[in-house]
Design an enzyme around this catalytic site. Structure first.
Site, PDB file in Angstrom:
ATOM      1  NE  ARG A  50      36.667  47.784  46.888  1.00 14.89           N
ATOM      2  CZ  ARG A  50      35.725  48.522  47.282  1.00 14.89           C
ATOM      3  NH1 ARG A  50      34.731  49.120  46.595  1.00 14.89           N
ATOM      4  NH2 ARG A  50      35.699  48.945  48.581  1.00 14.89           N
ATOM      5  CE1 TYR A 104      42.518  36.461  24.751  1.00 11.54           C
ATOM      6  CE2 TYR A 104      40.945  36.834  26.257  1.00 11.54           C
ATOM      7  CZ  TYR A 104      42.088  36.476  25.963  1.00 11.54           C
ATOM      8  OH  TYR A 104      42.892  35.989  26.754  1.00 11.54           O
ATOM      9  CG  ASP A 176      39.516  43.311  22.550  1.00  2.42           C
ATOM     10  OD1 ASP A 176      40.584  44.262  22.312  1.00  2.42           O
ATOM     11  OD2 ASP A 176      39.288  42.334  23.035  1.00  2.42           O
ATOM     12  CE  LYS A 201      46.892  39.412  25.972  1.00  4.88           C
ATOM     13  NZ  LYS A 201      45.809  39.163  25.449  1.00  4.88           N
TER      14      LYS A 201
HETATM   15  C1  LIG Z   1      44.598  38.777  26.149  1.00  2.00           C
HETATM   16  C2  LIG Z   1      43.324  39.463  25.496  1.00  2.00           C
HETATM   17  C3  LIG Z   1      42.058  39.832  26.279  1.00  2.00           C
HETATM   18  C4  LIG Z   1      42.008  39.539  27.642  1.00  2.00           C
HETATM   19  O1  LIG Z   1      43.037  40.204  28.362  1.00  2.00           O
HETATM   20  P1  LIG Z   1      43.622  39.765  29.864  1.00  2.00           P
HETATM   21  O2  LIG Z   1      44.629  40.720  30.138  1.00  2.00           O
HETATM   22  O3  LIG Z   1      44.225  38.324  29.497  1.00  2.00           O
HETATM   23  O4  LIG Z   1      42.428  39.611  30.778  1.00  2.00           O
HETATM   24  C5  LIG Z   1      41.126  40.243  25.445  1.00  2.00           C
HETATM   25  N1  LIG Z   1      41.047  40.309  24.348  1.00  2.00           N
HETATM   26  C6  LIG Z   1      42.172  40.295  23.875  1.00  2.00           C
HETATM   27  C7  LIG Z   1      41.986  40.607  21.993  1.00  2.00           C
HETATM   28  C8  LIG Z   1      43.050  39.659  23.867  1.00  2.00           C
HETATM   29  O5  LIG Z   1      44.396  39.589  23.361  1.00  2.00           O
END
Ligand SMILES: *Cc1c(COP(=O)(O)O)cnc(C)c1O
Length: 392
Positions: A50, A104, A176, A201
């Site tokens: 952690r 998102y 992001d 992703k």
């Molecule tokens: C999936 C996603 C997230 C969130 O990610 P998790 O791993 O599901 O918590 C944030 N931003 C974008 C653009 C995403 O596709």
């Protein structure tokens, strides 16, 4: 940690950056250290999962930092753990944040469901125009937050222009970068302060990992760490190790997905029964010129509408090779209908306002042969059209 590869080429960073040496057995890959308990060798280094500083966490953080041309990185248990911790590290009661409307879903929910409790004010801005974001700033604004290409319409925001706005107003800029991946877009080179990822992703890429990442300056990482250790959103070392393994092929995977998505966008655009196609690699996309300027590839995500007389749910049901799936960015091609899933909670009126049609299909293009994907789309379209023929 071995030699510094931060200035090496993409696939060299993907394969080797940060990797741990194995002096005992000389194995070709980083050993996996599962220990959750370490000796306190000196006061400065207290290793604990952690505290985000186990050997495997540190190794992968270095790779993430190098991929995003950042000084430092940090790995979290999910994209939302990375996003929520980073946002809360830079916002306090009385502060204001400006974000894009086309956000998102998880991030949108975090803002509307949680921020009021903490006394944090926010404004969502429609569209991609920098001037509209500038107009939304108040003397209390502390953070500017964008994501590009956006979900699900692949709108393009001018990363350098937004970075410039944030700098000129003394704001912390956050982006992001999940949809682009570090293969296609490096916002820190364009002046952004903090880059966030859902590593679930493209970094994971095989639909079997949930993780998040942040890349930024050493100073900002130290600041985020102060909150992260209290919020506790770290990732288990086994998954950290698996993610390091996955990123080795990210450059190759994403290059194939860029190519596949461009070919599929062009194919869909000329196919009978298809309406609008949204892909930044198409010259007809309103953000194409900016995308060309700031991205090395246009990404593996696109979306499209069917002509209004055709049933899009039935079309998705007729697909064989391409699976319906909630997530994205795996090596397998998947589709999702935002109106029924990711954007269901927005309601029809708000979806309409954002330009998200009820029959919009978001397409995450995998690494299969383009001809096979085209055949699958073609046979599904044929069946969908046949559904419409009423026999008398
Ligand atoms: C999936 C996603 C997230 C969130 O990610 P998790 O791993 O599901 O918590 C944030 N931003 C974008 C653009 C995403 O596709």
């Amino acid at each position: 940690m071995e030699k510094d590869l931060s200035k090496s080429g993409l696939n060299t960073i993907c394969t080797h950056s940060g990797e741990l040496a194995d002096p005992q057995f000389k194995g070709a890959v980083s050993p996996l250290y599962m220990a959750s308990s370490y000796a306190y060798e000196d006061v400065a280094i207290k290793r604990y999962p952690r505290y985000f500083n186990t050997p495997n966490q540190e190794a992968l953080s270095k790779k993430i930092a190098d991929l995003e041309h950042a000084e430092a990185g940090m790995i979290f248990g999910s994209g939302m753990a990375a996003i929520s911790t980073t946002l809360m590290a830079f916002l306090r009661a009385g502060d204001h944040i400006v974000l894009q409307s086309a956000l998102y879903g998880g991030t949108y929910n975090l803002v509307i469901e949680e921020f009021e409790k903490y006394g944090i004010d926010y404004t969502f801005v429609d569209g991609t125009e920098v001037a509209a974001f500038e107009a939304a700033l108040t003397p209390k604004t502390k953070v500017l937050y964008i994501e590009t290409p956006s979900n699900p319409l692949l709108s393009i925001f001018d990363v350098a222009a937004f970075a410039q706005l944030a700098k000129s107003k003394g704001l912390v800029s956050m982006i992001d970068n999940t949809f682009a991946s570090p293969v296609n877009q490096n916002p820190i080179d364009l002046g952004f302060d903090i880059v966030l990822h859902s590593a679930t992703k493209y970094m994971g890429g095989h639909s079997d990992i949930c993780a998040g990442a942040v890349a930024t300056s050493k100073k900002h990482i130290d600041h985020i760490f102060q909150l992260a250790k209290n919020f506790g959103g770290s990732l288990s070392d086994y998954t950290v190790w698996l993610l390091e393994r996955s990123i080795k092929t990210m450059g190759l995977r994403v290059a194939a997905q860029n190519q596949g998505a461009l070919a599929m966008a062009r194919y869909l655009k000329q196919l009978e029964g298809i309406g609008q196609v949204y892909y930044p690699g198409l010259e007809s996309h309103p953000g194409h010129d900016i995308a060309k300027k700031q991205m090395k590839g246009f990404g593996g995500m696109l979306s499209f509408e069917l002509e209004p007389h055709l049933n899009a749910s039935a079309f998705v049901g007729h697909l064989n090779l391409i699976k319906a799936s909630m997530s994205l960015a795996g090596v397998e091609s998947t589709v999702l209908m935002p109106a029924q899933t990711s954007h269901f909670l927005l309601g029809e009126a708000e979806r309409k306002r954002q330009g998200i049609a009820e029959n919009l299909i978001r397409f995450s293009v995998g690494i299969e042969e383009v001809e096979d994907l085209q055949q699958d789309i073609q046979q599904a379209m044929k069946k969908t059209m046949a559904d419409n023929i009423v026999t008398i």
